[in-house]
Write a protein that holds these residues in place. Structure first.
Motif, short mmCIF file in Angstrom:
data_model
loop_
_atom_site.label_atom_id
_atom_site.label_comp_id
_atom_site.label_asym_id
_atom_site.label_seq_id
_atom_site.Cartn_x
_atom_site.Cartn_y
_atom_site.Cartn_z
N LEU A 11 -8.53 1.07 5.25
CA LEU A 11 -8.55 -0.34 4.90
C LEU A 11 -7.36 -1.08 5.48
CD1 LEU A 11 -9.70 -0.03 1.19
CD2 LEU A 11 -11.08 -0.69 3.17
N ALA A 12 -6.18 -0.42 5.47
CA ALA A 12 -4.97 -1.09 5.93
C ALA A 12 -5.00 -1.41 7.41
CB ALA A 12 -3.75 -0.23 5.61
N LEU A 13 -5.58 -0.50 8.22
CA LEU A 13 -5.55 -0.69 9.66
C LEU A 13 -6.91 -1.05 10.25
CD1 LEU A 13 -3.12 2.05 10.99
CD2 LEU A 13 -2.69 -0.32 10.43
N GLY A 14 -7.90 -1.24 9.39
CA GLY A 14 -9.25 -1.46 9.90
C GLY A 14 -9.38 -2.61 10.86
N PRO A 240 2.08 -1.46 4.61
CA PRO A 240 0.69 -1.84 4.32
C PRO A 240 0.54 -2.74 3.10
CG PRO A 240 0.80 0.46 4.92
CD PRO A 240 2.22 -0.01 4.81
N GLY A 241 1.46 -2.62 2.14
CA GLY A 241 1.39 -3.46 0.95
C GLY A 241 1.85 -4.88 1.17
N GLY A 242 2.51 -5.16 2.31
CA GLY A 242 2.89 -6.51 2.66
C GLY A 242 4.19 -7.01 2.05
N ILE A 315 9.31 6.06 1.85
CA ILE A 315 9.43 4.67 1.42
C ILE A 315 9.30 4.60 -0.10
CG2 ILE A 315 8.47 2.34 1.56
CD1 ILE A 315 7.30 3.10 4.28
N ASP A 316 10.29 4.00 -0.76
CA ASP A 316 10.19 3.78 -2.20
C ASP A 316 9.19 2.66 -2.45
OD1 ASP A 316 10.89 2.38 -4.81
OD2 ASP A 316 12.23 4.11 -4.94
N ALA A 317 8.12 2.97 -3.16
CA ALA A 317 7.03 2.00 -3.34
C ALA A 317 7.48 0.76 -4.09
CB ALA A 317 5.87 2.66 -4.09
N ALA A 318 8.48 0.88 -4.96
CA ALA A 318 8.92 -0.26 -5.76
C ALA A 318 9.93 -1.13 -5.02
CB ALA A 318 9.53 0.23 -7.07
N THR A 319 10.85 -0.50 -4.26
CA THR A 319 11.95 -1.25 -3.66
C THR A 319 11.84 -1.40 -2.15
OG1 THR A 319 13.34 0.71 -3.27
CG2 THR A 319 13.46 -0.33 -5.46
N GLY A 320 11.05 -0.56 -1.49
CA GLY A 320 10.94 -0.59 -0.03
C GLY A 320 12.06 0.14 0.67
N ARG A 321 13.03 0.66 -0.07
CA ARG A 321 14.15 1.36 0.54
C ARG A 321 13.71 2.71 1.10
NH1 ARG A 321 19.22 -0.74 -0.60
NH2 ARG A 321 20.19 1.31 -0.37
N LEU A 322 14.47 3.19 2.07
CA LEU A 322 14.12 4.39 2.81
C LEU A 322 15.02 5.56 2.43
CD1 LEU A 322 13.79 2.78 6.36
CD2 LEU A 322 11.93 3.28 4.74
N THR A 323 14.42 6.76 2.46
CA THR A 323 15.16 8.01 2.28
C THR A 323 14.80 8.95 3.41
OG1 THR A 323 15.09 7.77 -0.13
CG2 THR A 323 15.63 9.96 0.74
N TYR A 324 15.80 9.51 4.04
CA TYR A 324 15.57 10.42 5.17
C TYR A 324 14.77 11.66 4.72
CZ TYR A 324 16.55 13.96 8.73
OH TYR A 324 16.42 14.94 9.68
#
Length: 390
Positions: A11-14, A240-242, A315-324
């Protein structure tokens, strides 16, 4: 692969790859995709190549030349998967007026390309293009000229002359590479209201209001989001969540995470991390290239040239921050680009200086990549895009 993540990926890339935006229950699982590869034609390549990807196995058919054209370094398809657009990276609108951006019709059965027409990119040295989410205009970033342009798309897929050309201005701290603007990419927001152009020469991501029906770009307020001086922002990917966006910075080998306010068209920096492994610093010959979020939204990927690897972040779903999470060698030299298939099962790394495309399996739970051992011969590959085989 987790079925829910696969469905979200579809759905995200359709719209980007020609999948009809049907409800998940009505969307049949794809079995194959055509994969189109943009290349540099200075040595072995003759233009655009096409292979077929088997979704179940990750196998690619041998690559075949489908359009003979000069330096089609970046390729993009319209939402319906009926037309493909490419640039001639060496084009100059003064020396070759009316040349630089080409339109092709795609044969739904065979994947063959039929040339339709060509227009000027609005400035010298185009390096990136996309089709907006309505399919009504093509947006181009011109690296050498430091400008962006919007070209209208007719009902038959042909391109009209650019209706908007905007010249970037300014410079930054690296005297060797940042004396002038260098627009390196252009992307649209998930709601198709805004366009964003990372400019390597001025360390900014420029923001424009987009009217796709008129192929119109208008400077927005706020006009830009800045990255650290000397970073050299290259490409941008939306989550994808925008709610988040990620910019990969070519010169310092970093990734910058932004929150995104869709109502305001505004990016705000969250963090910046290295794209290299812990303990590894930037050295001569190292730079970054592509960034892409997994369609399931849990992971982000970026490519390192020189180090020749793909970095994986959670990707943290709540904050968008990244973890290696990890690094994966690309089994070749200079991964200028990589592409994740629309189901989220496979990653194709285009190794420009090895003339190969390496196929990796994607673990949707951990984000990690596993080499399949498959290396497809493609001369000087530098981009890839997918169209569903119907």
């Amino acid at each position: 692969m987790n079925p829910s993540l696969r469905t979200l990926g579809l759905l995200a890339l359709g719209l980007v790859v020609g999948l009809a935006p049907l409800p998940a229950a009505e969307q049949p699982a794809p079995k194959e995709f055509f994969v189109y590869f943009g290349t540099y034609t200075k040595a072995k390549s003759k233009g655009i190549y096409r292979a077929r990807l088997d979704v179940a196995t990750g196998r690619l058919s041998p690559a075949e030349l489908v359009a003979e054209t000069r330096d089609p370094s970046f390729v993009a398809v319209n939402p319906k998967g009926t037309h493909l657009y490419t640039i001639d990276e060496g084009s100059d609108p003064v020396r070759t007026p009316g040349k630089g951006v080409k339109a092709y019709a795609i044969d739904a059965r065979t994947g063959a390309l039929t040339f339709l027409n060509e227009q000027s990119p609005g400035g010298p040295g185009p390096c990136h293009l996309i089709v907006d989410q309505s399919g009504r205009c093509v947006l181009v970033a011109n690296y050498s000229g430091g400008s962006v342009a919007a070209l209208p798309v007719a009902a038959d897929g042909r391109l009209g002359p650019a209706q908007s050309v905007i010249q970037h201005t300014g410079s930054s701290v690296n005297a060797a590479r940042q004396k002038a603007p260098h627009a390196h990419a252009i992307m649209v927001s998930p709601d198709n209201r805004f366009a964003f152009s990372p400019d390597l020469g001025i360390d900014r991501v420029l923001v424009y209001r987009l009217d796709a029906a008129k192929a119109s770009l208008t400077p927005h307020a706020p006009a830009f989001a800045a990255v650290a001086p000397g970073s050299g922002p290259r490409h941008l990917a939306f989550h994808p969540g925008g709610r988040f966006a990620y910019v990969i910075n070519e010169m310092l080998c970093t990734m910058t995470a932004f929150s995104y306010d869709a109502a305001k068209g505004e990016l705000k920096e969250l963090q910046t991390l290295s794209t290299l492994p812990p303990g590894v610093s930037v050295q001569k010959g190292y730079s970054t290239a592509e960034v892409m979020a997994h369609p399931g939204g849990a992971f982000l990927y970026g490519s390192n040239r020189g180090h020749d690897s793909i970095v994986v972040y959670a990707i943290d779903a709540a904050t968008g921050r990244l973890t290696y999470v990890a690094h994966q060698p690309t089994q070749g030299r200079t991964p200028r680009h990589f592409a994740i298939d629309p189901t989220g099962a496979w990653l194709l790394a285009e190794n420009q200086d090895s003339d190969t495309v390496a196929v990796f399996g994607l673990d949707a739970k951990t984000g990690r990549l596993t080499a399949t051992g498959q290396l497809l011969d493609v001369p000087a590959p530098v981009s890839a895009t997918f169209v569903r085989v119907k």
